[in-house]
Design a protein around this motif. Structure first.
Motif, short mmCIF file in Angstrom:
data_model
loop_
_atom_site.label_atom_id
_atom_site.label_comp_id
_atom_site.label_asym_id
_atom_site.label_seq_id
_atom_site.Cartn_x
_atom_site.Cartn_y
_atom_site.Cartn_z
N ASP B 396 78.95 13.21 88.13
CA ASP B 396 77.50 13.20 87.96
C ASP B 396 76.78 13.25 89.30
O ASP B 396 75.76 13.92 89.44
CB ASP B 396 77.05 11.94 87.19
N ARG B 397 77.34 12.53 90.27
CA ARG B 397 76.67 12.51 91.57
C ARG B 397 76.75 13.89 92.23
O ARG B 397 75.79 14.37 92.83
CB ARG B 397 77.29 11.44 92.49
N VAL B 398 77.89 14.53 92.08
CA VAL B 398 78.04 15.88 92.65
C VAL B 398 77.00 16.82 92.04
O VAL B 398 76.28 17.54 92.76
CB VAL B 398 79.46 16.42 92.38
N LEU B 399 76.91 16.78 90.71
CA LEU B 399 76.01 17.73 90.04
C LEU B 399 74.54 17.41 90.36
O LEU B 399 73.74 18.33 90.56
CB LEU B 399 76.26 17.72 88.52
N GLU B 400 74.21 16.14 90.42
CA GLU B 400 72.82 15.77 90.76
C GLU B 400 72.47 16.16 92.18
O GLU B 400 71.37 16.63 92.46
CB GLU B 400 72.61 14.26 90.56
N HIS B 401 73.41 15.93 93.09
CA HIS B 401 73.18 16.31 94.49
C HIS B 401 72.87 17.81 94.61
O HIS B 401 71.90 18.20 95.27
CB HIS B 401 74.43 15.95 95.31
N CYS B 402 73.67 18.60 93.95
CA CYS B 402 73.45 20.06 94.01
C CYS B 402 72.13 20.42 93.30
O CYS B 402 71.38 21.27 93.78
CB CYS B 402 74.61 20.80 93.37
N HIS B 403 71.88 19.77 92.17
CA HIS B 403 70.65 20.05 91.42
C HIS B 403 69.43 19.79 92.28
O HIS B 403 68.46 20.58 92.27
CB HIS B 403 70.63 19.17 90.15
N SER B 404 69.47 18.72 93.06
CA SER B 404 68.32 18.40 93.90
C SER B 404 68.13 19.47 94.99
O SER B 404 67.05 19.59 95.56
CB SER B 404 68.48 17.02 94.53
N ARG B 405 69.17 20.25 95.25
CA ARG B 405 69.03 21.36 96.20
C ARG B 405 68.83 22.70 95.49
O ARG B 405 69.02 23.77 96.09
CB ARG B 405 70.30 21.46 97.04
N GLY B 406 68.49 22.64 94.20
CA GLY B 406 68.21 23.88 93.47
C GLY B 406 69.46 24.64 93.07
O GLY B 406 69.42 25.86 92.89
N ILE B 407 70.57 23.93 92.92
CA ILE B 407 71.79 24.61 92.49
C ILE B 407 72.34 23.91 91.25
O ILE B 407 72.54 22.69 91.25
CB ILE B 407 72.88 24.57 93.60
N LEU B 408 72.56 24.68 90.20
CA LEU B 408 73.25 24.15 89.02
C LEU B 408 74.73 24.46 89.24
O LEU B 408 75.18 25.56 89.02
CB LEU B 408 72.72 24.81 87.75
N ALA B 409 75.46 23.45 89.75
CA ALA B 409 76.81 23.70 90.27
C ALA B 409 77.85 23.93 89.19
O ALA B 409 78.88 24.56 89.43
CB ALA B 409 77.24 22.53 91.15
N GLY B 410 77.60 23.41 88.00
CA GLY B 410 78.59 23.60 86.94
C GLY B 410 78.34 22.64 85.80
O GLY B 410 77.36 21.89 85.80
N VAL B 411 79.21 22.69 84.80
CA VAL B 411 79.08 21.79 83.65
C VAL B 411 80.13 20.69 83.78
O VAL B 411 81.27 20.94 84.19
CB VAL B 411 79.25 22.53 82.30
#
Ligand SMILES: Cc1ncc(COP(=O)(O)O)c(C=O)c1O
Lengths: 498, 447
Positions: B396-411
């Motif tokens: 979750d932290r990985v995905l949120e971190h990327c999301h905050s940078r405008g990247i949907l890193a994966g599911v």
């Protein structure tokens, strides 16, 4: 207005009639797209994933199109001209509600903020679409009067299936397994087909000569083995069965459920709510009632509403509003039948339905149903002297009539095909009673168009007397004449030769 | 705003022709006790400018995948591929949008020809003999494939690999619940079907093996081998296919698949939050008369001229009623048409290029991620455009971190697989640039 067949308005010239297939056009190496060069190194595919999985070199795709953009545009533009559509033609196709599909619906669906959402995006990214779906859900709950609506089913037939599965689950939860489902003889073909797919036996209930359900036959057939009665009301012959409360009482008296096929909801919006006449489950067809386009055969959507006692069985997930005012998907429903399709439903279609209901509102919906019913009754009144009407008026939003012309051997098919020459799409034919035409004008047509149709029907009746051969061999102005459908299915050619 | 055109004076004129006084008289068959008193409890109608303001407000509450603000590496059955302008333009021609199912062949040659061409292209792509003109989406296509396999083999036992899309497994269970189908789940081992489990469950009561390749975890399955095993006991193979992968991988005809089903969304259909999409259905010629859905054929008219019509309609519910092969009526016409336009626009070369770039870019990215501290590829199986990443960080932290940078890193995989709770899955289409791939690597490295 002239009511001559549109001889000069021929939609394609004969030279174009044999329009070549994609596979007969183009040239090796042609393409209609330009893609950027890859900016990463090319991998050695054989060693990365194994030669046994790869098509040698690159797949041959034998026969696959190779065509440039200009010719691609011409190809599909020409195809689009060889097609009757609501945007060009009056389309009184009974049971299908071919109303105007507002442009603003399309504009909404094309907005990148809706079109470019991935179904697994975080919930905070998709609050706008969830709010839209939530409102649509509550609108449909109000329109039906039922307790809760699921938006998931992909079309009417899948809605029927969803409804029947919930009914089965309900009976099972009470320790019963009921193998039988009743459908009137006038039911749409999807009703019995759905019964079979749900492992239920479809049994036919007779209709009376006035098109209403034969209550004696219903009483004789309904029993504690009956899971449900699937009914359409206004029914498929276009009359409202005023016995509906009695029907509901008979069905409920045996512990069975009343399922409403909502294909004819266009007659009832804001006029009467199915829950108020005893319906337990119903589906909507957004592509009929709520103006989402038919797209040459879909996509549609088939939201399903249920009464309180069936709510535990609704599909998951459900769109909900949380206490903090945000929107979410709720997976939690102990006795759910499960999911009936991928992801959440036909979202782009549901969005259009929302836009439509929002535009019309409570007042507009009622006006739409009133005008739909007015238009149908007006056409029936204009045609009553020239065609046979097996059921007495008033009609709902559609009616059936039978072309019957003394000795001339002209059938309903001939009349329907002759309408094509007048630029009008044929009505529904030969269903739900033999030899009939089922006519549904919808509320969005002008009086001038309705009059044009009436005059065309009268002109055809005259032609039958003076020149029946012209009617029997219609249409005459189309790129092709009547098709040999028997040959098509005897030796099917359903793909271009290899 | 309600789109009606009949005016007040016209209403009076029409009522006079009918011979009633008020519109209400036309509703006399509805008992008064069941009539709606007053207006429904939904907002009253609004004008178009008000409607557009409302739509803008709703739209602003969405964050779409637009590259400028959000770069999409989400896949799991829905992919962010490039859609040429010409595809949108042609598929939105209003004649296509507003026509009905082509029952009236003379007035519907345009859509009939387009569907015939669609069926042909699906056959060319998959290597199957025949295809229909669409089903709702992948999951219902899988369910219909299972029902057809059971009907053809007159057997009920179906082996369902758990690397099939989870929604397809779920929907299959729902839609066949009332049928005498006996589903047997085959687990995965190391990202691919557990071949030992499969072998031990295959027997001469088995109707079919249902699998997806590339599977839900991205792995290209050993389809040819599985087909041989299945055919040895008289079972069929139903494969869910990814049409884009046909631009590099062996097709399903070559792999000896009997029924190819799948999701047509990657063929020019916007992601639209999960629908409407396009169920694909193709099979071997001998099963043609048991195929569900609409089918278009070539025939001749009265003058002997070539034309098209719906055919094999005796399979369908409007003729066969309870004995129909399926209850599907309205399906996904406009999406089939759109996919046909997309395939034709892409052409041979475009399909290969897109597939090749997916393959190259996915492998470029996977190597970079695998080299990062705290990340590794979960499986060592071959993949096409999607792969599972295991991480030592909380997912979750990985995905949120990327999301905050405008990247949907994966599911996040824990949604579906308990044993993959430290994993997420990344999809790479041809649309992703090297810069976007490097940005994702950088973002993952900075968690
Ligand atoms: C009365 C009736 N019931 C059910 C259906 C099936 O709905 P759909 O085509 O949306 O599956 C139709 C549509 O043609 C219909 O007219």
């Amino acid at each position: 207005m002239s009511v001559m067949p549109a001889e000069e308005r021929t939609i394609v010239t004969p030279a174009e009639a044999d329009h070549p297939l994609l596979f007969e056009q183009g040239a090796p190496g042609a393409t209609a797209v330009s893609l950027p060069e890859s900016d990463v190194p090319e991998i050695d595919a054989a060693s990365a994933i194994g030669a046994e999985y790869l098509a040698e070199d690159a797949p041959e795709l034998p026969g696959f199109p190779e065509i440039g953009e200009m010719d691609l545009v011409r190809h599909y533009t020409r195809l689009s001209h060889r097609l009757f559509s609501v945007d060009e033609n009056f389309y009184p196709l009974g049971s299908c509600t071919m109303k105007y599909n507002p442009r603003v619906n399309e504009r909404a669906a094309a907005m990148p903020e809706f079109a470019n959402l991935h179904p697994y995006q975080p919930i905070e990214d998709v609050q706008g679409i969830l709010e839209t779906l939530f409102h649509l859900r509550t609108y449909l709950e109000e329109i039906s009067g039922l307790s809760e609506v699921t938006l998931q089913p992909s079309a009417g037939a899948q809605g029927e299936m969803t409804g029947l599965m919930m009914i089965n689950a309900y009976h099972r939860s009470r320790g019963e397994n009921r193998p039988k489902v009743l459908t009137p003889d006038s039911a749409h073909g999807t009703n019995p087909a759905t019964c079979t797919m749900c492992g239920r036996q479809a049994c036919t209930v007779k209709s009376r000569s006035d098109g209403r359900v034969d209550l004696d036959d219903l009483r004789a057939q309904v029993d504690d083995q009956t899971a449900a009665l699937m009914i359409t009301n206004p029914n498929t012959v276009g009359v409202f069965d005023e016995q509906i409360s009695d029907i509901a009482a008979i069905v409920h008296g045996c512990g069975a459920q009343l399922y409403l096929d909502g294909a004819n909801m266009n007659a009832l919006l804001g006029i009467a709510r199915p829950a108020d006449f005893g319906v337990d489950v119903m589906h909507f067809n957004t592509h009929k009632t709520f103006s989402t386009p038919h797209g040459c055969g879909g996509p549609g959507a088939g939201p399903v509403g249920v009464a309180e006692h069936l709510r535990p069985h609704l599909p998951v997930p459900q769109v909900v509003r949380c206490d903090d005012g945000s929107y979410a998907w709720c997976e939690d429903r102990s006795k759910s039948i499960g999911k009936v399709r991928s992801f959440y439903g036909q979202i782009g279609v549901l969005l259009r339905a929302f836009v439509y209901i929002r535009a019309l509102g409570s007042d507009g919906l009622r006006n739409a149903s009133e005008k739909a019913v007015l238009s149908a009754n007006y056409l029936a009144a204009r045609l009553k002297d020239r065609y046979h009407f097996p059921f007495p008026p008033p009609y709902a939003h559609e009616f059936v009539m039978v072309p019957r012309f003394g000795s001339a051997r002209v059938t309903e098919l001939d009349v329907a095909k002759r309408l094509i020459d007048y630029g009008i799409h044929p009505p529904t034919m030969s269903w739900p009673i033999q030899h009939c035409l089922m006519i549904e004008p919808t509320e969005t047509e002008s009086l001038a168009t309705l009059d044009h149709f009436a005059e065309a029907m009268i002109a055809i009746a005259d032609e039958v007397e003076q020149d029946p051969e012209t009617v029997r061999t219609a249409p005459h102005n189309m790129p092709v004449r009547r098709m040999d459908e028997v040959a098509a299915s005897r030796k099917p050619n359903i793909r271009w030769p290899r | 705003m309600d789109y009606t055109q009949i005016t007040e004076p016209q209403t009076r004129e029409m009522l006079a022709t009918i011979g009633v006084e008020r519109i209400d008289d036309l509703f006399k068959d509805i008992p008064t006790s069941q009539r709606q008193a007053g207006l429904l409890d939904i907002p009253r109608g609004i004008s178009e400018p008000e409607l557009l303001t409302e739509l803008d407000r709703l739209a602003r509450n969405n964050t779409p995948c637009d590259d400028a603000n959000t770069v999409c590496f989400l896949g799991a059955g829905v992919y962010d591929h490039f859609i040429p302008t010409v595809v949108d333009a042609l598929a939105n021609q209003s004649e296509f949008v507003t026509a009905y199912t082509p029952y009236q062949a003379e007035a519907s040659q345009g859509s009939l020809q387009a569907f015939y061409e669609f069926q042909t292209m699906i056959c060319q792509l998959t290597g199957m003999d025949v295809a229909n003109a669409s089903l709702y989406e992948q999951a219902t296509a899988v369910a219909e494939g299972v029902l057809m396999a059971a009907a053809v083999t007159k057997r009920n036992r179906v082996l369902i690999c758990d690397t099939l899309h989870p929604d397809a497994i779920h929907v299959l269970r729902t839609l066949t619940y009332e049928q005498p189908i006996e589903p047997v789940k085959i687990p995965h081992a190391g990202g691919a079907i557990d071949m030992d489990a499969l072998k031990s469950e295959l027997n001469d009561a088995t109707a079919a093996v249902i699998l997806q390749s590339p599977n839900f975890l991205g792995t290209i399955e050993r389809v040819a081998e599985i087909a041989t095993l299945a055919h040895d006991v008289g079972a069929l193979v139903v494969q869910s296919v990814d049409p884009i992968s046909c631009g590099v991988l062996k097709n399903h005809g070559d792999l000896d698949v009997d029924i190819a089903v799948g999701e047509g969304q990657p063929l020019g259909i916007p992601m639209s939050y999960g629908g409407p999409f396009l169920g694909l259905f193709a099979c071997r010629e001998q099963y043609m008369r048991k195929m569900p859905g609409r089918i278009v054929g070539i025939t001749r008219d009265l003058d002997g001229k070539r034309g098209f019509c719906l055919t094999l309609q005796t399979r369908e519910q409007h003729i066969k009623r309870q004995r129909a092969t399926s209850n599907v009526c309205t399906n996904q016409g406009l999406l089939a048409l759109r996919a046909a336009i997309h395939m034709a626009a892409m052409g041979k070369e475009g399909i290969r290029t897109v597939a090749r770039q997916c393959l190259d870019k996915a492998h470029y990215l996977s190597e970079k991620i695998d080299a990062l501290d705290g990340y590794n590829l979960k499986f060592d199986t071959p993949f096409f455009r999607e792969f599972v990443v295991q991480t030592t960080h909380p997912v979750d932290r990985v995905l949120e971190h990327c999301h905050s940078r405008g990247i949907l890193a994966g599911v996040a995989m824990k949604t579906w697989f308990d044993d993959l709770d430290d994993c997420f899955m990344v999809a790479v289409t041809e649309k992703r640039t090297r810069k976007q791939l490097d940005d994702l690597v950088e973002a993952l490295g900075s968690v």
